[in-house]
Design an enzyme around this catalytic site. Structure first.
Site, mmCIF file in Angstrom:
data_model
loop_
_atom_site.group_PDB
_atom_site.id
_atom_site.type_symbol
_atom_site.label_atom_id
_atom_site.label_comp_id
_atom_site.label_asym_id
_atom_site.label_seq_id
_atom_site.Cartn_x
_atom_site.Cartn_y
_atom_site.Cartn_z
ATOM 1 N N SER A 27 -8.755 -9.888 -6.837
ATOM 2 C CA SER A 27 -7.679 -10.825 -6.524
ATOM 3 C C SER A 27 -7.842 -11.320 -5.095
ATOM 4 C CB SER A 27 -6.298 -10.173 -6.702
ATOM 5 O OG SER A 27 -6.124 -9.111 -5.777
ATOM 6 N N TYR A 175 -0.558 -0.567 8.636
ATOM 7 C CA TYR A 175 -1.489 -1.631 8.250
ATOM 8 C C TYR A 175 -2.313 -2.076 9.454
ATOM 9 C CZ TYR A 175 -3.142 -6.042 6.269
ATOM 10 O OH TYR A 175 -3.930 -7.075 5.815
#
Length: 287
Positions: A27, A175
């Site tokens: 994706s 992150y």
């Protein structure tokens, strides 16, 4: 540091006949890169977690660029699967011209993998780090491209506390730390592996499936001001195909340009410590 003389996969530019491994290929940026790179005549090798999406992208690449690409399933949240993947890839390919380490995710609440690591760190950094080391001999003379982000400025790398146990969990900081780790890994790999052109890059803010299952996923999937996946993949594709003499090993790129990094991310000594800590974490003693 300028690149040394080995071929680095595409010495004169272009990808026809090259073997290009892309993780996180089902994706977003990975899928877009797979399609673009296949159109340039490369032999694309896809790695993804979801078998249905892996089949879908395999078929898309085949329709776009001819023969179906090779595809391998592996969940980077399990290091056992990464090791098994490394063995299968080593058995299958005598040479890998380009490895694009693009698998990644964001976990909005603290999640610990069965390996005992904070999930963002493992999926975005440790698993890809392990796979690159397992494929080290296959990458000789090739390229290693690591997906990072300008979110690295929010990171807090501590080689003595990779899991961030000493701090309250923040999804954004976790992150950022994982992306900081990828930049520093590219820097240190360039020093340790002079025969592999290693770079990291910022894809920009991209519409992706990241954060799926949360309110934030709406922002990442539908915000019209975010880049398309194809635009986000542009620098990755360019780094895979550009003549080696145009690139700087260990560099961090944004929009096809070398971009300086700041703060602890630019600390070569810290990068060396991170490398050793990451190797110890994944149980890999190879240099």
């Amino acid at each position: 540091m300028t690149v040394p003389t080995p071929r680095h996969g595409t010495p004169h530019g272009g990808l026809p006949g090259r073997t290009v491994l892309i993780t996180g290929a089902t994706s977003g940026i990975g899928r877009a890169a797979a399609l673009a790179i296949a159109r340039q005549g490369a032999r694309v090798v896809l790695v993804g977690r979801d078998p249905e999406r892996l089949r879908t992208v395999t078929n898309e690449v085949a329709r776009t660029a001819g023969p179906a690409p090779d595809a391998f399933r592996a969940d980077f949240a399990e290091l056992r699967q990464v090791r098994e993947l490394g063995e299968r890839l080593r058995d299958r390919y005598p040479r890998i011209d380009v490895m694009a380490g693009n698998a990644g995710g964001m976990f909005w609440s603290r999640t610990t993998t069965q390996d005992g690591f904070e999930a963002t760190l493992q999926v975005n950094h440790l698993a890809g780090f392990l796979l690159a080391r397992l494929l080290r001999e296959r990458l000789a003379g090739g390229r290693l491209i690591l997906t990072s982000s300008d979110a690295y400025t929010q990171g807090r790398i501590d080689p003595d506390d990779l899991n961030g146990d000493r701090h309250r969990y923040s999804a954004g900081q976790a992150y950022g730390t994982s992306k900081q780790a990828n930049i520093m890994t590219a820097t240190e790999a360039a020093r340790r592996w002079p025969d592999v052109l290693t770079v990291s890059y910022h894809p920009g803010e991209v519409r992706t499936r990241i954060g799926r299952g949360t309110v934030a996923s709406t922002y990442f999937r539908f915000n019209p001001f975010l880049r398309s996946a194809a635009k986000g993949a542009d620098t990755l594709v360019w780094l895979a195909a550009a003549p080696a003499e145009e690139l700087t090993t260990g560099g961090y790129y944004s929009d096809r340009r070398l971009s300086p990094v700041s703060g602890p991310t630019a600390d070569a000594g810290l990068a060396a410590k991170l490398w050793e800590a990451s190797a110890a974490a994944v149980g890999d003693t190879a240099r």
